[in-house]
Design a protein around this motif. Structure first.
Motif, PDB file in Angstrom:
ATOM      1  N   MET A  14     -31.502  -7.267 -15.503  1.00 55.22           N
ATOM      2  CA  MET A  14     -32.484  -8.079 -14.775  1.00 55.22           C
ATOM      3  C   MET A  14     -32.157  -8.115 -13.288  1.00 55.22           C
ATOM      4  O   MET A  14     -33.036  -8.010 -12.444  1.00 55.22           O
ATOM      5  CB  MET A  14     -32.528  -9.498 -15.366  1.00 55.22           C
ATOM      6  CG  MET A  14     -33.148  -9.513 -16.760  1.00 55.22           C
ATOM      7  SD  MET A  14     -33.556 -11.170 -17.339  1.00 55.22           S
ATOM      8  CE  MET A  14     -31.959 -11.835 -17.682  1.00 55.22           C
ATOM      9  N   LYS A  15     -30.869  -8.234 -12.988  1.00 55.19           N
ATOM     10  CA  LYS A  15     -30.494  -8.276 -11.571  1.00 55.19           C
ATOM     11  C   LYS A  15     -30.791  -6.929 -10.897  1.00 55.19           C
ATOM     12  O   LYS A  15     -31.234  -6.879  -9.757  1.00 55.19           O
ATOM     13  CB  LYS A  15     -29.025  -8.649 -11.416  1.00 55.19           C
ATOM     14  CG  LYS A  15     -28.777 -10.119 -11.711  1.00 55.19           C
ATOM     15  CD  LYS A  15     -27.407 -10.564 -11.272  1.00 55.19           C
ATOM     16  CE  LYS A  15     -27.293 -12.070 -11.403  1.00 55.19           C
ATOM     17  NZ  LYS A  15     -26.009 -12.577 -10.899  1.00 55.19           N
TER      18      LYS A  15
ATOM     19  N   THR B 136     -33.122  -4.980 -11.623  1.00 59.28           N
ATOM     20  CA  THR B 136     -34.563  -4.780 -11.471  1.00 59.28           C
ATOM     21  C   THR B 136     -35.197  -5.876 -10.618  1.00 59.28           C
ATOM     22  O   THR B 136     -36.403  -6.061 -10.639  1.00 59.28           O
ATOM     23  CB  THR B 136     -35.267  -4.711 -12.840  1.00 59.28           C
ATOM     24  OG1 THR B 136     -34.868  -5.826 -13.620  1.00 59.28           O
ATOM     25  CG2 THR B 136     -34.927  -3.438 -13.570  1.00 59.28           C
ATOM     26  N   GLY B 137     -34.361  -6.614  -9.887  1.00 57.03           N
ATOM     27  CA  GLY B 137     -34.919  -7.513  -8.884  1.00 57.03           C
ATOM     28  C   GLY B 137     -34.823  -8.991  -9.173  1.00 57.03           C
ATOM     29  O   GLY B 137     -35.373  -9.793  -8.420  1.00 57.03           O
ATOM     30  N   ALA B 138     -34.142  -9.394 -10.270  1.00 56.03           N
ATOM     31  CA  ALA B 138     -34.039 -10.832 -10.564  1.00 56.03           C
ATOM     32  C   ALA B 138     -33.060 -11.494  -9.609  1.00 56.03           C
ATOM     33  O   ALA B 138     -31.972 -10.978  -9.380  1.00 56.03           O
ATOM     34  CB  ALA B 138     -33.587 -11.048 -12.000  1.00 56.03           C
ATOM     35  N   ARG B 139     -33.483 -12.616  -9.033  1.00 56.10           N
ATOM     36  CA  ARG B 139     -32.585 -13.378  -8.189  1.00 56.10           C
ATOM     37  C   ARG B 139     -31.680 -14.233  -9.077  1.00 56.10           C
ATOM     38  O   ARG B 139     -32.004 -14.501 -10.234  1.00 56.10           O
ATOM     39  CB  ARG B 139     -33.391 -14.286  -7.251  1.00 56.10           C
ATOM     40  CG  ARG B 139     -34.157 -13.488  -6.222  1.00 56.10           C
ATOM     41  CD  ARG B 139     -34.911 -14.409  -5.290  1.00 56.10           C
ATOM     42  NE  ARG B 139     -36.205 -14.755  -5.857  1.00 56.10           N
ATOM     43  CZ  ARG B 139     -36.959 -15.750  -5.389  1.00 56.10           C
ATOM     44  NH1 ARG B 139     -36.535 -16.493  -4.401  1.00 56.10           N
ATOM     45  NH2 ARG B 139     -38.135 -16.002  -5.919  1.00 56.10           N
ATOM     46  N   ASN B 140     -30.589 -14.707  -8.498  1.00 57.17           N
ATOM     47  CA  ASN B 140     -29.668 -15.539  -9.276  1.00 57.17           C
ATOM     48  C   ASN B 140     -30.370 -16.746  -9.876  1.00 57.17           C
ATOM     49  O   ASN B 140     -30.162 -17.102 -11.023  1.00 57.17           O
ATOM     50  CB  ASN B 140     -28.507 -16.007  -8.396  1.00 57.17           C
ATOM     51  CG  ASN B 140     -27.535 -14.882  -8.105  1.00 57.17           C
ATOM     52  OD1 ASN B 140     -27.653 -13.798  -8.704  1.00 57.17           O
ATOM     53  ND2 ASN B 140     -26.615 -15.111  -7.203  1.00 57.17           N
ATOM     54  N   ARG B 141     -31.216 -17.369  -9.045  1.00 61.87           N
ATOM     55  CA  ARG B 141     -31.845 -18.587  -9.565  1.00 61.87           C
ATOM     56  C   ARG B 141     -32.893 -18.279 -10.632  1.00 61.87           C
ATOM     57  O   ARG B 141     -33.203 -19.112 -11.474  1.00 61.87           O
ATOM     58  CB  ARG B 141     -32.429 -19.453  -8.448  1.00 61.87           C
ATOM     59  CG  ARG B 141     -33.352 -18.751  -7.488  1.00 61.87           C
ATOM     60  CD  ARG B 141     -33.902 -19.766  -6.509  1.00 61.87           C
ATOM     61  NE  ARG B 141     -34.835 -20.655  -7.182  1.00 61.87           N
ATOM     62  CZ  ARG B 141     -36.151 -20.586  -7.009  1.00 61.87           C
ATOM     63  NH1 ARG B 141     -36.670 -19.715  -6.181  1.00 61.87           N
ATOM     64  NH2 ARG B 141     -36.955 -21.410  -7.649  1.00 61.87           N
ATOM     65  N   GLU B 142     -33.414 -17.047 -10.610  1.00 59.45           N
ATOM     66  CA  GLU B 142     -34.343 -16.675 -11.682  1.00 59.45           C
ATOM     67  C   GLU B 142     -33.592 -16.464 -12.991  1.00 59.45           C
ATOM     68  O   GLU B 142     -34.068 -16.849 -14.062  1.00 59.45           O
ATOM     69  CB  GLU B 142     -35.126 -15.414 -11.288  1.00 59.45           C
ATOM     70  CG  GLU B 142     -36.166 -15.714 -10.225  1.00 59.45           C
ATOM     71  CD  GLU B 142     -36.815 -14.471  -9.639  1.00 59.45           C
ATOM     72  OE1 GLU B 142     -37.963 -14.565  -9.211  1.00 59.45           O
ATOM     73  OE2 GLU B 142     -36.160 -13.409  -9.596  1.00 59.45           O
TER      74      GLU B 142
ATOM     75  N   MET C 109     -40.502 -14.871  -9.509  1.00 58.46           N
ATOM     76  CA  MET C 109     -40.888 -14.855 -10.924  1.00 58.46           C
ATOM     77  C   MET C 109     -41.699 -16.098 -11.238  1.00 58.46           C
ATOM     78  O   MET C 109     -41.343 -17.197 -10.848  1.00 58.46           O
ATOM     79  CB  MET C 109     -39.618 -14.847 -11.768  1.00 58.46           C
ATOM     80  CG  MET C 109     -39.896 -14.683 -13.226  1.00 58.46           C
ATOM     81  SD  MET C 109     -38.358 -14.538 -14.106  1.00 58.46           S
ATOM     82  CE  MET C 109     -38.932 -14.008 -15.689  1.00 58.46           C
ATOM     83  N   LYS C 110     -42.799 -15.882 -11.934  1.00 59.60           N
ATOM     84  CA  LYS C 110     -43.664 -17.016 -12.233  1.00 59.60           C
ATOM     85  C   LYS C 110     -43.109 -17.825 -13.401  1.00 59.60           C
ATOM     86  O   LYS C 110     -42.478 -17.278 -14.302  1.00 59.60           O
ATOM     87  CB  LYS C 110     -45.069 -16.513 -12.591  1.00 59.60           C
ATOM     88  CG  LYS C 110     -45.789 -15.920 -11.387  1.00 59.60           C
ATOM     89  CD  LYS C 110     -47.093 -15.269 -11.819  1.00 59.60           C
ATOM     90  CE  LYS C 110     -47.764 -14.601 -10.636  1.00 59.60           C
ATOM     91  NZ  LYS C 110     -48.766 -13.609 -11.052  1.00 59.60           N
TER      92      LYS C 110
ATOM     93  N   LEU D 165     -40.310 -15.137 -21.278  1.00 58.17           N
ATOM     94  CA  LEU D 165     -39.078 -14.376 -21.521  1.00 58.17           C
ATOM     95  C   LEU D 165     -38.054 -15.227 -22.274  1.00 58.17           C
ATOM     96  O   LEU D 165     -37.382 -14.749 -23.184  1.00 58.17           O
ATOM     97  CB  LEU D 165     -38.483 -13.908 -20.187  1.00 58.17           C
ATOM     98  CG  LEU D 165     -38.905 -12.519 -19.703  1.00 58.17           C
ATOM     99  CD1 LEU D 165     -38.231 -12.202 -18.383  1.00 58.17           C
ATOM    100  CD2 LEU D 165     -38.576 -11.442 -20.730  1.00 58.17           C
TER     101      LEU D 165
ATOM    102  N   ASP E 209     -43.970 -16.627 -16.809  1.00 54.88           N
ATOM    103  CA  ASP E 209     -43.200 -15.446 -17.236  1.00 54.88           C
ATOM    104  C   ASP E 209     -41.791 -15.847 -17.628  1.00 54.88           C
ATOM    105  O   ASP E 209     -41.219 -15.308 -18.573  1.00 54.88           O
ATOM    106  CB  ASP E 209     -43.183 -14.413 -16.112  1.00 54.88           C
ATOM    107  CG  ASP E 209     -44.550 -13.769 -15.922  1.00 54.88           C
ATOM    108  OD1 ASP E 209     -45.250 -13.573 -16.930  1.00 54.88           O
ATOM    109  OD2 ASP E 209     -44.913 -13.474 -14.771  1.00 54.88           O
TER     110      ASP E 209
END
Lengths: 421, 249
Positions: A332-333, A335-341, A1-2, A9, A5
């Motif tokens: 979010m998780k 749909t691909g969000a990592r823990n650190r994101e 994730m940039k 968010l 972004d």
């Protein structure tokens, strides 16, 4: 994730709870603006006061008999302290010897005249009146605002400070008559020859109502004497002597003066004189700066407390937010969000809150600090370092306050979260 | 309560897949939860999903069908056994790799839609692409295209609360397809919509399958399960029967 972004968010989430976010930011704003108010006002006072001294006394060495180092609070009236704190012990012989020290350009002894009151027309000043005897060399170039300094031995001539002028309702000016009531002699009339802003070695002269008379002949008539150990006779004795030295030699000259005063002088041998103080202008300015810096640190510390309270506000609201948005975290998780994101998103929100506090708090603090400086009639100085500190503190507050909530968010189990209603 | 062994699962994959290649392999998976006592959710399940296959999982509440879906969706890891998705053992992947797998290889469709409430339809669809680090413009274009395909081209900037249940589920399907994943996992996708809307949702899933997606559908409705190629019946954490569905049904 940039990163962009992430911040976008995070910003969207905060915007979704405008009132709540705003109230949280208020805590940070109070903390940061308090720091900036005190720092900017304090720095302004510091710059103003120090600047005043540096203007008037670039290369002076002040010898005072008695331990009267700057910052020594005698508990007396805040105004004329320069001379009253010293003991009249520096004899004529000492003055002569000091004048002979290599590098000394001028020797300016000064001491109080034993006077009870000063009268101009119908108005009499009695309390806090200070009549001081100095030689004409006591007036540096530019000190005299109107008129001119007196000549040595000029009987009946007087110079007064601007502050003294302000004490009288009548507009005292050059040519007016001033009557001095001596404690032990009949009153004497003087003619005002000049109004001065300050004198050499007289740090409080800019703020005190002082009347200056020529040291010749008045100090012999109404001043003090002390036994001169070296000469075996009583001589005129001064509580303070100001020496002028070239700016680049002040340190050397000061050392020689100190050696003479502590080892060979008459003054050190006068009864009740335990010590002599030799200070350069730089010493005094340093002293003032360090006292003011302490005060600034102390009051700005109060601002830090407010900031701490604000930090708890952020932490609290972020924890509430994590609980409320458990389901969003699950989405979010999924749909691909990592823990650190996820952690970064919540941390980003906390940092944005802290940053918003800084963005609002710094200009607010500067505005109030400016108002205070105007009110106190000191020039306004922007404390750049403190602004950087304040901005850094805003962000750091966000980071520290947001870490635990963000960590909690990252640890949310997506399966539980998606089931969460 | 028969437990299919690895061979049987492989056989199932061969029966279904035109290319004879399993995208998902579940091998003798056990899953236990510690809820103040050990609860067995899955007790030795093996199953293979061939590329482009359409499988429905049916079973009563608590049978373990959702647990199976979560394991294949890399939201959870098995207590024992292996879940291989796209050639990788999910349990061996670090957290960030599992997240990547969820974001790019798997698309979820949930009974309760699970849309981000404060994001517009187009942003919800683009969410997986945010985590996949697509550019903003590319995300927007992709999301608009997908929303148009599910018939919501005129609802791009609506928030979820401004959409009907059926519309929300169509947004969710568009989101599931956003990163062009291999596998679509749908958990009771018609459970919260009316019958007509449910039919539209099933059409969208069928269309996805026609484009080559592998679909795993969890449902308790026979009518819905009949859209699949085969129905896996799960009871008490184990596969009871794998039933092929007659074509044309």
């Amino acid at each position: 994730m940039k990163l962009r972004d992430s911040l976008r968010l995070a910003g969207r989430s905060l915007a979704g709870h405008r009132l709540r976010s705003a109230l949280t930011v208020v805590g940070i704003v109070i903390g940061i603006s308090t720091v900036v108010i005190f720092a900017s006002f304090g720095t302004s006072v510091q710059t103003d006061v120090v600047g005043e001294f540096e203007d008037t006394a670039a290369s002076e060495i002040i010898v005072t008999s008695g331990d009267v180092g700057f910052g020594d609070s005698s508990g007396g009236p805040p105004i004329p302290t320069d001379l009253l704190d010293g003991i009249p012990a520096v004899t004529d012989y000492d003055v002569e010897q000091l004048g002979g020290i290599d590098g000394v350009e001028a020797v300016i002894p000064s001491g109080p005249i034993d006077a009870d009151a000063v009268t101009v027309g119908e108005e009499t000043l009695a309390r806090g009146v200070q009549v001081t005897a100095i030689p004409p060399a006591g007036f540096a170039e530019g000190d005299i605002i109107t008129g001119e300094p007196f000549e040595s031995g000029a009987r009946g001539e007087i110079v007064l400070t601007e502050t003294a002028v302000e004490r009288f309702e009548a507009n005292v000016t050059v040519g007016d008559t001033v009557t001095v009531d001596y404690a032990d002699a009949s009153p004497e009339e003087f003619t005002v020859v000049g109004v001065t802003g300050s004198v050499r070695g007289g740090f409080s002269s800019a703020f005190s109502p002082i009347f200056y008379v020529p040291i010749e002949p008045y100090y012999a008539e109404h001043g003090s004497t002390a036994p001169s150990a070296s000469q075996g006779v009583d001589q005129r004795a001064f509580p303070q002597v100001t020496l002028v030295a070239p700016p680049d030699r002040v340190t050397d000259v000061q050392a020689d003066v100190e050696r003479y005063m502590t080892e060979d002088s008459d003054a050190i041998r006068v009864e009740n004189v335990n010590d002599v103080t030799v200070q350069s202008t730089a010493d005094i300015v340093d002293g003032i700066e360090s006292v003011l810096a302490d005060v600034i640190r102390l009051v700005s510390g109060i601002g830090l407390l407010a900031l701490l309270v604000g930090a708890f506000g952020i932490a609290n609201i972020m924890l509430v937010s994590v609980t409320e948005r458990t389901k969003e975290i699950g989405i979010m998780k999924a749909t691909g969000a990592r823990n650190r994101e996820v952690m970064g998103l919540f941390l980003g929100e906390a940092v944005l809150l802290g940053l918003a506090g800084a963005v609002v708090g710094i200009p607010l603090g500067l505005a109030v600090g400016y108002g205070a400086a105007v009110y106190a009639e000191v020039g306004f100085t922007v404390p750049i370092i403190w602004l950087v500190v304040a901005a850094g503190m805003g962000i750091a507050t966000g980071v520290v306050a947001g870490l635990y909530p963000a960590w909690r968010a990252a640890r949310v189990d997506p399966i539980d979260a998606l089931r969460y209603e | 309560m028969s437990v299919t062994d690895g061979d049987a699962a492989a056989a199932g994959a061969r029966a279904d897949g035109p290319e004879d290649e399993a995208v998902v392999t579940v091998a003798d998976v056990h899953k236990e939860y510690d809820l103040g006592g050990t609860v067995t959710a899955l007790d030795g399940v093996s199953l293979a999903l061939a590329e482009g296959s359409y499988t429905a999982v049916m079973g009563p509440s608590g049978s373990g069908k959702s647990t199976l879906l979560n394991l294949i969706g890399a939201l959870d890891t098995p207590t024992a056994g292996e879940v291989i998705v796209d050639g990788e053992n999910v349990a061996d992947l670090p957290e960030r790799e599992r997240a990547r797998l969820r974001g790019t290889e798997i698309g979820f469709v949930f009974q309760t839609f699970n849309l981000m409430p404060r994001l517009a339809a187009v942003e919800n669809v683009a969410l997986p692409l945010v985590f996949a680090e697509w550019s903003r413009r590319e995300r927007r274009e992709r999301a608009e295209t997908l929303l148009s395909e599910v018939g919501l081209g005129d609802r791009l900037d609506h928030l979820p609360r401004e959409l009907s249940g059926g519309q929300r589920q169509r947004v969710a399907i568009a989101r599931a397809l956003a990163a062009d994943p291999e596998i679509i996992l749908a958990d009771e996708p018609t459970g919260n919509v009316d019958t007509d809307t449910g039919a539209e949702i099933m059409d969208l899933l069928a269309a996805a399958r026609d484009r080559g997606n592998t679909i795993l559908l969890v449902t308790h409705e026979r009518r819905i399960a009949d859209h699949a190629d085969r129905i896996v019946h799960v009871t008490d954490g184990a596969i009871e029967e794998i039933e092929p569905v007659e074509a044309g049904e």
